[in-house]
Design a protein around this motif. Sequence first.
Motif, PDB file in Angstrom:
ATOM      1  N   ALA A 127       0.904  -1.177   0.040  1.00  0.00           N
ATOM      2  CA  ALA A 127      -0.133   0.132   0.019  1.00  0.00           C
ATOM      3  C   ALA A 127       0.905   1.236   0.061  1.00  0.00           C
ATOM      4  O   ALA A 127       0.630   2.302  -0.880  1.00  0.00           O
ATOM      5  N   SER A 128       1.941   1.170   0.685  1.00  0.00           N
ATOM      6  CA  SER A 128       2.751   2.223   0.888  1.00  0.00           C
ATOM      7  C   SER A 128       3.586   2.450  -0.448  1.00  0.00           C
ATOM      8  O   SER A 128       3.505   3.695  -1.039  1.00  0.00           O
ATOM      9  N   LEU A 129       4.109   1.601  -1.190  1.00  0.00           N
ATOM     10  CA  LEU A 129       4.688   1.672  -2.606  1.00  0.00           C
ATOM     11  C   LEU A 129       3.591   2.113  -3.496  1.00  0.00           C
ATOM     12  O   LEU A 129       4.059   3.002  -4.238  1.00  0.00           O
ATOM     13  N   GLU A 130       2.393   1.708  -3.640  1.00  0.00           N
ATOM     14  CA  GLU A 130       1.235   1.996  -4.579  1.00  0.00           C
ATOM     15  C   GLU A 130       1.055   3.565  -4.286  1.00  0.00           C
ATOM     16  O   GLU A 130       0.979   4.305  -5.271  1.00  0.00           O
ATOM     17  N   THR A 131       1.057   4.041  -3.031  1.00  0.00           N
ATOM     18  CA  THR A 131       0.657   5.460  -2.624  1.00  0.00           C
ATOM     19  C   THR A 131       1.964   6.590  -3.062  1.00  0.00           C
ATOM     20  O   THR A 131       1.780   7.570  -3.734  1.00  0.00           O
ATOM     21  N   TRP A 132       3.235   5.994  -2.718  1.00  0.00           N
ATOM     22  CA  TRP A 132       4.298   6.979  -3.282  1.00  0.00           C
ATOM     23  C   TRP A 132       4.214   6.931  -4.830  1.00  0.00           C
ATOM     24  O   TRP A 132       4.634   7.981  -5.355  1.00  0.00           O
ATOM     25  N   ARG A 133       3.907   5.811  -5.523  1.00  0.00           N
ATOM     26  CA  ARG A 133       4.234   5.896  -7.028  1.00  0.00           C
ATOM     27  C   ARG A 133       3.129   6.784  -7.645  1.00  0.00           C
ATOM     28  O   ARG A 133       3.260   7.316  -8.290  1.00  0.00           O
ATOM     29  N   ALA A 134       1.830   6.973  -6.909  1.00  0.00           N
ATOM     30  CA  ALA A 134       0.638   7.659  -7.340  1.00  0.00           C
ATOM     31  C   ALA A 134       1.187   9.076  -7.102  1.00  0.00           C
ATOM     32  O   ALA A 134       0.748  10.231  -7.720  1.00  0.00           O
ATOM     33  N   LEU A 135       1.849   9.487  -5.901  1.00  0.00           N
ATOM     34  CA  LEU A 135       2.338  10.724  -5.636  1.00  0.00           C
ATOM     35  C   LEU A 135       3.446  11.198  -6.400  1.00  0.00           C
ATOM     36  O   LEU A 135       4.029  12.397  -6.258  1.00  0.00           O
ATOM     37  N   SER A 136       4.111  10.336  -7.185  1.00  0.00           N
ATOM     38  CA  SER A 136       5.389  10.514  -7.879  1.00  0.00           C
ATOM     39  C   SER A 136       6.553  10.829  -6.980  1.00  0.00           C
ATOM     40  O   SER A 136       7.162  11.752  -7.579  1.00  0.00           O
ATOM     41  N   ASN A 137       6.486  10.172  -6.008  1.00  0.00           N
ATOM     42  CA  ASN A 137       7.643  10.468  -4.929  1.00  0.00           C
ATOM     43  C   ASN A 137       8.797   9.486  -5.181  1.00  0.00           C
ATOM     44  O   ASN A 137       8.456   8.199  -4.607  1.00  0.00           O
ATOM     45  N   GLU A 138       9.785   9.623  -5.981  1.00  0.00           N
ATOM     46  CA  GLU A 138      10.978   8.527  -5.867  1.00  0.00           C
ATOM     47  C   GLU A 138      11.330   8.167  -4.868  1.00  0.00           C
ATOM     48  O   GLU A 138      11.639   7.064  -4.695  1.00  0.00           O
ATOM     49  N   TYR A 139      11.925   9.159  -3.849  1.00  0.00           N
ATOM     50  CA  TYR A 139      12.528   8.874  -2.580  1.00  0.00           C
ATOM     51  C   TYR A 139      11.725   7.850  -1.964  1.00  0.00           C
ATOM     52  O   TYR A 139      12.230   6.899  -1.423  1.00  0.00           O
ATOM     53  N   GLY A 140      10.328   8.154  -1.682  1.00  0.00           N
ATOM     54  CA  GLY A 140       9.365   7.341  -1.083  1.00  0.00           C
ATOM     55  C   GLY A 140       9.327   5.857  -1.722  1.00  0.00           C
ATOM     56  O   GLY A 140       9.472   4.576  -0.798  1.00  0.00           O
ATOM     57  N   GLU A 141       9.223   5.830  -2.926  1.00  0.00           N
ATOM     58  CA  GLU A 141       9.183   4.580  -3.543  1.00  0.00           C
ATOM     59  C   GLU A 141      10.333   3.651  -3.360  1.00  0.00           C
ATOM     60  O   GLU A 141      10.381   2.563  -3.184  1.00  0.00           O
ATOM     61  N   LEU A 142      11.600   4.332  -3.539  1.00  0.00           N
ATOM     62  CA  LEU A 142      12.971   3.481  -3.260  1.00  0.00           C
ATOM     63  C   LEU A 142      12.930   3.060  -1.940  1.00  0.00           C
ATOM     64  O   LEU A 142      13.360   2.000  -1.753  1.00  0.00           O
ATOM     65  N   LYS A 143      12.592   3.875  -0.997  1.00  0.00           N
ATOM     66  CA  LYS A 143      12.830   3.532   0.136  1.00  0.00           C
ATOM     67  C   LYS A 143      11.858   2.264   0.794  1.00  0.00           C
ATOM     68  O   LYS A 143      12.545   1.416   1.382  1.00  0.00           O
ATOM     69  N   THR A 144      10.739   2.320   0.052  1.00  0.00           N
ATOM     70  CA  THR A 144       9.815   1.310   0.166  1.00  0.00           C
ATOM     71  C   THR A 144      10.139   0.008  -0.476  1.00  0.00           C
ATOM     72  O   THR A 144      10.083  -1.067   0.558  1.00  0.00           O
ATOM     73  N   LEU A 145      10.893   0.003  -1.352  1.00  0.00           N
ATOM     74  CA  LEU A 145      11.225  -1.176  -2.190  1.00  0.00           C
ATOM     75  C   LEU A 145      12.509  -1.653  -1.393  1.00  0.00           C
ATOM     76  O   LEU A 145      12.626  -2.762  -1.338  1.00  0.00           O
ATOM     77  N   LEU A 146      13.100  -0.780  -0.732  1.00  0.00           N
ATOM     78  CA  LEU A 146      14.374  -1.286   0.268  1.00  0.00           C
ATOM     79  C   LEU A 146      13.886  -2.004   1.489  1.00  0.00           C
ATOM     80  O   LEU A 146      14.550  -2.993   1.989  1.00  0.00           O
ATOM     81  N   TYR A 147      12.565  -1.571   1.954  1.00  0.00           N
ATOM     82  CA  TYR A 147      11.858  -2.192   2.969  1.00  0.00           C
ATOM     83  C   TYR A 147      11.561  -3.680   2.549  1.00  0.00           C
ATOM     84  O   TYR A 147      11.782  -4.476   3.333  1.00  0.00           O
ATOM     85  N   MET A 148      11.237  -3.744   1.524  1.00  0.00           N
ATOM     86  CA  MET A 148      10.680  -4.875   0.933  1.00  0.00           C
ATOM     87  C   MET A 148      11.684  -5.923   0.924  1.00  0.00           C
ATOM     88  O   MET A 148      11.468  -7.159   1.023  1.00  0.00           O
ATOM     89  N   ILE A 149      13.074  -5.562   0.421  1.00  0.00           N
ATOM     90  CA  ILE A 149      14.131  -6.307   0.429  1.00  0.00           C
ATOM     91  C   ILE A 149      14.346  -6.838   1.623  1.00  0.00           C
ATOM     92  O   ILE A 149      14.940  -8.029   1.908  1.00  0.00           O
ATOM     93  N   GLU A 150      14.068  -5.825   2.627  1.00  0.00           N
ATOM     94  CA  GLU A 150      14.533  -6.275   4.200  1.00  0.00           C
ATOM     95  C   GLU A 150      13.631  -7.241   4.544  1.00  0.00           C
ATOM     96  O   GLU A 150      13.887  -8.407   5.294  1.00  0.00           O
ATOM     97  N   VAL A 151      12.437  -7.234   3.975  1.00  0.00           N
ATOM     98  CA  VAL A 151      11.372  -8.368   4.503  1.00  0.00           C
ATOM     99  C   VAL A 151      11.712  -9.708   3.695  1.00  0.00           C
ATOM    100  O   VAL A 151      11.729 -10.785   4.354  1.00  0.00           O
ATOM    101  N   ASP A 152      12.206  -9.619   2.682  1.00  0.00           N
ATOM    102  CA  ASP A 152      12.755 -10.838   1.977  1.00  0.00           C
ATOM    103  C   ASP A 152      13.924 -11.508   2.615  1.00  0.00           C
ATOM    104  O   ASP A 152      13.980 -12.702   2.605  1.00  0.00           O
ATOM    105  N   LEU A 153      14.819 -10.524   2.987  1.00  0.00           N
ATOM    106  CA  LEU A 153      15.967 -11.049   3.923  1.00  0.00           C
ATOM    107  C   LEU A 153      15.533 -11.811   5.124  1.00  0.00           C
ATOM    108  O   LEU A 153      15.966 -12.917   5.690  1.00  0.00           O
ATOM    109  N   ALA A 154      14.635 -11.120   5.875  1.00  0.00           N
ATOM    110  CA  ALA A 154      14.131 -11.647   7.164  1.00  0.00           C
ATOM    111  C   ALA A 154      13.396 -12.995   6.850  1.00  0.00           C
ATOM    112  O   ALA A 154      13.668 -13.825   7.786  1.00  0.00           O
ATOM    113  N   GLN A 155      12.760 -13.203   5.844  1.00  0.00           N
ATOM    114  CA  GLN A 155      12.005 -14.541   5.621  1.00  0.00           C
ATOM    115  C   GLN A 155      12.886 -15.414   5.125  1.00  0.00           C
ATOM    116  O   GLN A 155      12.700 -16.700   4.699  1.00  0.00           O
ATOM    117  N   GLY A 156      14.118 -15.230   4.581  1.00  0.00           N
ATOM    118  CA  GLY A 156      14.989 -16.187   3.866  1.00  0.00           C
ATOM    119  C   GLY A 156      14.679 -16.066   2.429  1.00  0.00           C
ATOM    120  O   GLY A 156      15.008 -17.375   1.642  1.00  0.00           O
TER     121      GLY A 156
END
Length: 206
Positions: A127-156
């Motif tokens: 939901a965060s990623l979709e909203t940042w993209r709707a707002l054309s906020n690149e920083y927010g989009e990138l930050k959220t993508l990095l959060y998603m990578i953190e989730v991937d790592l936490a789950q293996g």
Amino acid sequence: AQTHHDQASAIWEKMGDLYGLLYGLINLGLLHNEMKQPDEALIYLEQAFQQAEIGKEEIAIGKVYVNIGVAYRLKGVPAQAEEYGRRAEEIFRDHSHLHGLAEVWGNLGLACVDQKKWAEAGSYLSASLETWRALSNEYGELKTLLYMIEVDLAQGNYAQAIVRINDLDQRHGRDTWQKRYPQLTELLNKHRRSLSEKTAGQAAAS
């Protein structure tokens, strides 16, 4: 940054500029969170909350809650972080404040990650990623993508983390965005190191 914020806050207080003082205190809380000093952050954020209540600044109260949530996550109390995130979410929903919602959903996602509530974490981050993209906020989009990578790592999910990193670099241009956002580059490099260590350990075990 600390020195300039302190000087500005002193001036606003002397002038009786409650609005300037309020946002100065919020920024000081944010600064100490960035410095990984949550206890100091909470001192400023409590003062900011009091100022926001005096001025009946609801959006500001939401921002204070967001940063209090971050501070509690840094303190290792994710349930408390989630509670404050939900308070902020309610305020931003009432005011249709999309930027605030995108920010707080990212933080709620991380609080859920810390509690291993994977499904909720994924929903919030999407939901965060979709909203940042709707707002054309690149920083927010990138930050959220990095959060998603953190989730991937936490789950293996190392293969998924690699796909996300490669997609991120291709979509935004690695050299371009890393020069523009050095703080995010630092987070990405942390994920790369973690990924390298975990995959090396996995290979050794195999």
